[in-house]
Scaffold this active site. Structure first.
Site, PDB file in Angstrom:
ATOM      1  N   GLY A   8      37.053  42.763  48.803  1.00 13.61           N
ATOM      2  CA  GLY A   8      38.323  42.252  48.265  1.00 13.61           C
ATOM      3  C   GLY A   8      39.499  42.659  49.129  1.00 13.61           C
ATOM      4  O   GLY A   8      40.587  42.951  48.632  1.00 13.61           O
ATOM      5  N   ALA A   9      39.282  42.656  50.446  1.00 12.38           N
ATOM      6  CA  ALA A   9      40.304  43.201  51.366  1.00 12.38           C
ATOM      7  C   ALA A   9      41.256  42.126  51.896  1.00 12.38           C
ATOM      8  O   ALA A   9      42.047  42.382  52.786  1.00 12.38           O
ATOM      9  CB  ALA A   9      39.617  43.913  52.531  1.00 12.38           C
ATOM     10  N   VAL A  56      31.113  39.504  45.781  1.00 11.22           N
ATOM     11  CA  VAL A  56      30.403  40.776  45.583  1.00 11.22           C
ATOM     12  C   VAL A  56      29.406  40.734  44.424  1.00 11.22           C
ATOM     13  O   VAL A  56      28.543  41.600  44.324  1.00 11.22           O
ATOM     14  CB  VAL A  56      31.377  41.964  45.372  1.00 11.22           C
ATOM     15  CG1 VAL A  56      32.187  42.245  46.621  1.00 11.22           C
ATOM     16  CG2 VAL A  56      32.269  41.747  44.147  1.00 11.22           C
ATOM     17  N   ASN A  82      36.284  47.554  46.139  1.00  5.88           N
ATOM     18  CA  ASN A  82      37.642  47.291  45.649  1.00  5.88           C
ATOM     19  C   ASN A  82      37.806  45.929  44.974  1.00  5.88           C
ATOM     20  O   ASN A  82      38.715  45.741  44.168  1.00  5.88           O
ATOM     21  CB  ASN A  82      38.607  47.412  46.839  1.00  5.88           C
ATOM     22  CG  ASN A  82      39.971  46.834  46.536  1.00  5.88           C
ATOM     23  OD1 ASN A  82      40.798  47.479  45.867  1.00  5.88           O
ATOM     24  ND2 ASN A  82      40.222  45.607  46.980  1.00  5.88           N
ATOM     25  N   TYR A 147      38.058  43.749  30.969  1.00  7.77           N
ATOM     26  CA  TYR A 147      38.514  44.476  32.165  1.00  7.77           C
ATOM     27  C   TYR A 147      38.412  45.987  31.929  1.00  7.77           C
ATOM     28  O   TYR A 147      37.910  46.731  32.781  1.00  7.77           O
ATOM     29  CB  TYR A 147      39.962  44.068  32.463  1.00  7.77           C
ATOM     30  CG  TYR A 147      40.569  44.646  33.716  1.00  7.77           C
ATOM     31  CD1 TYR A 147      40.345  44.060  34.966  1.00  7.77           C
ATOM     32  CD2 TYR A 147      41.394  45.778  33.672  1.00  7.77           C
ATOM     33  CE1 TYR A 147      40.921  44.580  36.118  1.00  7.77           C
ATOM     34  CE2 TYR A 147      41.976  46.304  34.813  1.00  7.77           C
ATOM     35  CZ  TYR A 147      41.741  45.698  36.038  1.00  7.77           C
ATOM     36  OH  TYR A 147      42.314  46.217  37.186  1.00  7.77           O
ATOM     37  N   ALA A 149      36.516  47.576  29.818  1.00  2.00           N
ATOM     38  CA  ALA A 149      35.105  47.976  29.738  1.00  2.00           C
ATOM     39  C   ALA A 149      34.486  48.054  31.130  1.00  2.00           C
ATOM     40  O   ALA A 149      33.753  48.998  31.450  1.00  2.00           O
ATOM     41  CB  ALA A 149      34.330  46.971  28.878  1.00  2.00           C
ATOM     42  N   LYS A 151      36.023  48.568  33.997  1.00  2.00           N
ATOM     43  CA  LYS A 151      36.586  49.692  34.767  1.00  2.00           C
ATOM     44  C   LYS A 151      36.075  51.035  34.238  1.00  2.00           C
ATOM     45  O   LYS A 151      35.837  51.962  35.021  1.00  2.00           O
ATOM     46  CB  LYS A 151      38.119  49.631  34.748  1.00  2.00           C
ATOM     47  CG  LYS A 151      38.702  48.424  35.513  1.00  2.00           C
ATOM     48  CD  LYS A 151      38.238  48.378  36.969  1.00  2.00           C
ATOM     49  CE  LYS A 151      39.071  47.421  37.806  1.00  2.00           C
ATOM     50  NZ  LYS A 151      38.556  47.316  39.191  1.00  2.00           N
ATOM     51  N   ILE A 180      50.271  48.477  40.214  1.00  5.25           N
ATOM     52  CA  ILE A 180      50.555  48.438  41.647  1.00  5.25           C
ATOM     53  C   ILE A 180      51.079  47.043  41.977  1.00  5.25           C
ATOM     54  O   ILE A 180      50.559  46.042  41.472  1.00  5.25           O
ATOM     55  CB  ILE A 180      49.275  48.731  42.475  1.00  5.25           C
ATOM     56  CG1 ILE A 180      48.607  50.045  42.018  1.00  5.25           C
ATOM     57  CG2 ILE A 180      49.605  48.777  43.976  1.00  5.25           C
ATOM     58  CD1 ILE A 180      49.409  51.312  42.187  1.00  5.25           C
TER      59      ILE A 180
HETATM   60  P1  NAD Z   1      44.574  41.204  44.459  1.00  8.04           P
HETATM   61  O1  NAD Z   1      44.377  40.022  43.581  1.00  8.04           O
HETATM   62  O2  NAD Z   1      45.816  41.340  45.259  1.00  8.04           O
HETATM   63  O3  NAD Z   1      43.335  41.355  45.467  1.00  8.04           O
HETATM   64  C1  NAD Z   1      42.002  41.259  45.028  1.00  8.04           C
HETATM   65  C2  NAD Z   1      41.190  40.592  46.125  1.00  8.04           C
HETATM   66  O4  NAD Z   1      39.815  40.604  45.709  1.00  8.04           O
HETATM   67  C3  NAD Z   1      41.573  39.114  46.337  1.00  8.04           C
HETATM   68  O5  NAD Z   1      41.792  38.857  47.717  1.00  8.04           O
HETATM   69  C4  NAD Z   1      40.362  38.337  45.812  1.00  8.04           C
HETATM   70  O6  NAD Z   1      40.100  37.127  46.513  1.00  8.04           O
HETATM   71  C5  NAD Z   1      39.246  39.350  46.020  1.00  8.04           C
HETATM   72  N1  NAD Z   1      38.113  39.102  45.117  1.00  8.04           N
HETATM   73  C6  NAD Z   1      38.162  38.800  43.790  1.00  8.04           C
HETATM   74  N2  NAD Z   1      36.931  38.611  43.313  1.00  8.04           N
HETATM   75  C7  NAD Z   1      36.082  38.795  44.358  1.00  8.04           C
HETATM   76  C8  NAD Z   1      34.677  38.733  44.496  1.00  8.04           C
HETATM   77  N3  NAD Z   1      33.901  38.413  43.455  1.00  8.04           N
HETATM   78  N4  NAD Z   1      34.124  38.990  45.707  1.00  8.04           N
HETATM   79  C9  NAD Z   1      34.912  39.294  46.778  1.00  8.04           C
HETATM   80  N5  NAD Z   1      36.261  39.359  46.706  1.00  8.04           N
HETATM   81  C10 NAD Z   1      36.836  39.107  45.515  1.00  8.04           C
HETATM   82  O7  NAD Z   1      44.395  42.451  43.481  1.00  8.04           O
HETATM   83  P2  NAD Z   1      44.689  44.011  43.677  1.00  8.04           P
HETATM   84  O8  NAD Z   1      45.752  44.363  42.722  1.00  8.04           O
HETATM   85  O9  NAD Z   1      44.825  44.377  45.099  1.00  8.04           O
HETATM   86  O10 NAD Z   1      43.327  44.605  43.073  1.00  8.04           O
HETATM   87  C11 NAD Z   1      42.360  45.283  43.864  1.00  8.04           C
HETATM   88  C12 NAD Z   1      41.531  46.174  42.962  1.00  8.04           C
HETATM   89  O11 NAD Z   1      42.373  47.155  42.369  1.00  8.04           O
HETATM   90  C13 NAD Z   1      40.854  45.425  41.800  1.00  8.04           C
HETATM   91  O12 NAD Z   1      39.579  45.985  41.570  1.00  8.04           O
HETATM   92  C14 NAD Z   1      41.772  45.729  40.629  1.00  8.04           C
HETATM   93  O13 NAD Z   1      41.099  45.624  39.405  1.00  8.04           O
HETATM   94  C15 NAD Z   1      42.189  47.145  40.957  1.00  8.04           C
HETATM   95  N6  NAD Z   1      43.412  47.607  40.307  1.00  8.04           N
HETATM   96  C16 NAD Z   1      44.595  46.965  40.538  1.00  8.04           C
HETATM   97  C17 NAD Z   1      45.735  47.446  39.901  1.00  8.04           C
HETATM   98  C18 NAD Z   1      47.074  46.791  40.096  1.00  8.04           C
HETATM   99  O14 NAD Z   1      48.000  47.137  39.356  1.00  8.04           O
HETATM  100  N7  NAD Z   1      47.263  45.909  41.049  1.00  8.04           N
HETATM  101  C19 NAD Z   1      45.671  48.549  39.053  1.00  8.04           C
HETATM  102  C20 NAD Z   1      44.439  49.166  38.862  1.00  8.04           C
HETATM  103  C21 NAD Z   1      43.314  48.699  39.502  1.00  8.04           C
END
Ligand code: NAD
Length: 240
Positions: A8-9, A56, A82, A147, A149, A151, A180
């Site tokens: 997810g980068a 993934v 991620n 979500y 559950a 996490k 974030i």
């Molecule tokens: P984002 O939407 O900016 O980025 C997530 C990326 O993951 C996207 O580019 C998407 O295409 C990719 N993705 C989604 N499903 C996928 C899959 N099945 N296979 C491969 N890639 C996939 O989101 P973010 O905020 O950067 O989130 C990243 C991680 O951090 C996630 O796991 C999210 O749950 C977690 N998180 C985010 C926050 C927040 O506030 N942003 C808080 C806590 C946890």
């Protein structure tokens, strides 16, 4: 040489992690569901990054991602699980398909990627895995039962696997960010974002590179004693 796979980068926190690890000297496989996004981040990094499109939650995609990593840069020494998405619904309105997809991407995704890289790490007697959880896995979130559950499951998986493999040289930890500033959070209503920022002790959301710093620390030898832990870059929202 350190070789990291970051899932997810292509956006947000994962992009920041890929950029940070590349800056720290890692070769980086930039995975994303979205090929254009993965390619853009890999281009931004340069020759030490390689984009791999893949879901993934799909076993074959994950196998191809790891094979590509081995072919391009060698065996992965670090795995950053991620990838994730968000979706909101009251529990009574939540479709079974929403629940299944949430569990598939977050929980099955972490399982599959870890399953694919761990044997190599155990063989070499070293490796680092960092799993992206969320503070909602610790406290729960309204309209986010699936979500929360998933996490919480990631935190449990992190602890259980850490107990199993630490003595064999593989360190497994999790990160549980608060809100974030990424597209994922910007998709939530502005009212929610304003109210949330106002109640944070720090008074603001985190930035993706601030979470990347926590991940970089867990990846480094400075974190040698961190085993099965969940670190919380969360603006003080949850204090454990
Ligand atoms: P984002 O939407 O900016 O980025 C997530 C990326 O993951 C996207 O580019 C998407 O295409 C990719 N993705 C989604 N499903 C996928 C899959 N099945 N296979 C491969 N890639 C996939 O989101 P973010 O905020 O950067 O989130 C990243 C991680 O951090 C996630 O796991 C999210 O749950 C977690 N998180 C985010 C926050 C927040 O506030 N942003 C808080 C806590 C946890």
């Amino acid at each position: 040489m350190s070789v990291a796979i970051v899932t997810g980068a292509g956006s947000g926190i994962g992009r920041a992690i890929a950029l940070r690890l590349a800056k720290d000297g890692y070769k980086v496989v930039v995975n994303d569901f979205n090929l254009d996004a993965a390619q853009a981040v890999a281009r931004e990094i340069g020759a030490t990054a390689f984009p791999v499109q893949g879901d993934v939650s799909d076993e074959q995609d994950v196998a191809r991602m790891v094979e590509t990593c081995v072919a391009q840069f060698g065996q992965p020494t670090h795995l950053i699980n991620n990838a994730g998405h968000i979706h909101q619904a009251r529990f009574t309105d939540m479709k079974v398909s929403d629940f299944d997809r949430m569990i598939a991407v977050h929980l099955r995704g972490v399982f599959l990627c870890t399953h694919a890289v761990l044997p190599g790490m155990l063989e070499r007697g070293e490796g680092v895995i960092v799993n992206m959880a969320s503070q909602l896995g610790q406290i729960g979130g309204v309209e986010l039962v699936h979500y929360s559950a998933a996490k919480a499951g990631i935190i449990g998986m992190t602890k259980a696997l850490a107990r199993e493999v630490s003595e064999q040289g593989v360190r497994v930890n999790a990160v549980a960010p608060g809100p974030i500033n990424t597209p994922l959070v910007r998709a939530l209503s502005q009212d929610w974002q304003d109210a949330k920022a106002a109640e944070l002790p720090l008074g603001r959301f985190g930035e993706p590179d601030e979470v990347a710093g926590t991940v970089a620390f867990l990846c480094s030898s400075d974190a040698a004693l961190f085993v099965g832990q969940t670190l919380s870059p969360n603006s003080g929202d949850v204090m454990l």
